[in-house]
Design an enzyme around this catalytic site. Structure first.
Site, PDB file in Angstrom:
ATOM      1  CG  HIS A 109      10.429  14.722 -75.464  1.00  0.00           C
ATOM      2  ND1 HIS A 109      10.220  15.192 -76.824  1.00  0.00           N
ATOM      3  CD2 HIS A 109      11.496  15.629 -74.835  1.00  0.00           C
ATOM      4  CE1 HIS A 109      11.224  16.179 -77.143  1.00  0.00           C
ATOM      5  NE2 HIS A 109      11.768  16.508 -75.799  1.00  0.00           N
ATOM      6  CD  GLU A 132      16.518  20.532 -73.071  1.00  0.00           C
ATOM      7  OE1 GLU A 132      17.249  20.410 -72.174  1.00  0.00           O
ATOM      8  OE2 GLU A 132      16.535  19.548 -73.895  1.00  0.00           O
TER       9      GLU A 132
END
Length: 212
Positions: A9, A83
């Site tokens: 990202h 994550e």
């Protein structure tokens, strides 16, 4: 084999301040959004993508939407691509953990300690197993497709560490930059090729603008 382009990202304020934000749902910075647009342009130049997967956390989903708009693909959100959950350490720096929790910090540094659990978070073993299952399933679902997976630094590092057969907790060896591209071919079982890792040439113009 599946041809998978792994994209981290775009930049967040947490990245700038070195904060451990795994499951904390932080947005992209202005630079992060520009990085997302740049990697979208690069992937559009490559073309031929069948599917786009993403972590549901907004920093990844925002990046994936920018890519999807350029490629006319709708991101498929997969929770298992999120994550690592740092639990009570979310929002801390490693330096803060070292000062406040020295015994736990020592365990964080021990790459052989697979069962260290971040307080009220995940163990590294749980995280690595979750990530591997997610990618095995994606590769098996697309045995001959070219696809994109937008995820996080830890997710990508864990994946490459596991596929290359190294120490799976040695993430520092495989850390990647925001909106970098890592390309692999993978049959979802054992056959694997790493074509490129942490490619960032497409971000050069964006980073020059940021320095200006």
């Amino acid at each position: 084999m599946a041809e998978i382009f792994l994209v981290r990202h775009g930049q967040t304020a947490s990245n700038v301040d070195f904060l451990l934000h795994g499951r904390t749902d932080v947005p992209l910075t202005t630079l992060g959004a520009a990085q997302a647009a740049a990697v979208a342009d690069r992937l559009a130049d490559i073309g031929g993508f069948a599917t786009l997967y993403s972590s549901p956390l907004q920093r990844a989903a925002h990046t994936a939407r920018a890519i999807g708009q350029r490629l006319d693909l709708s991101p498929v959100l997969v929770d298992a691509l999120s994550e690592l959950d740092f639990g009570e350490f979310e929002g801390l720096t490693l330096r803060a953990i070292e000062l406040q929790f020295p015994e736990l910090f020592a365990r964080i540094l021990d790459a052989n300690d697979h069962d260290f659990r971040f307080p009220h978070g995940e163990t590294r073993r749980e995280f690595n197993q979750r990530v591997r299952r997610a990618f095995d399933e994606i590769a098996a679902r697309h045995p001959s497709d070219r696809l994109i997976v937008v995820a996080h630094g830890g997710v990508i590092a864990s994946t490459i560490a596991q596929l290359t057969g190294g120490e799976i907790n040695d993430w520092s060896r495989w850390l990647v930059h925001n909106c970098s591209i890592t390309q692999v071919s993978w049959n979802g079982v054992g056959e694997f090729t790493l074509h490129c890792w942490n490619e960032v040439d497409h971000l050069e113009a964006v980073m020059m603008l940021d320095r200006d």
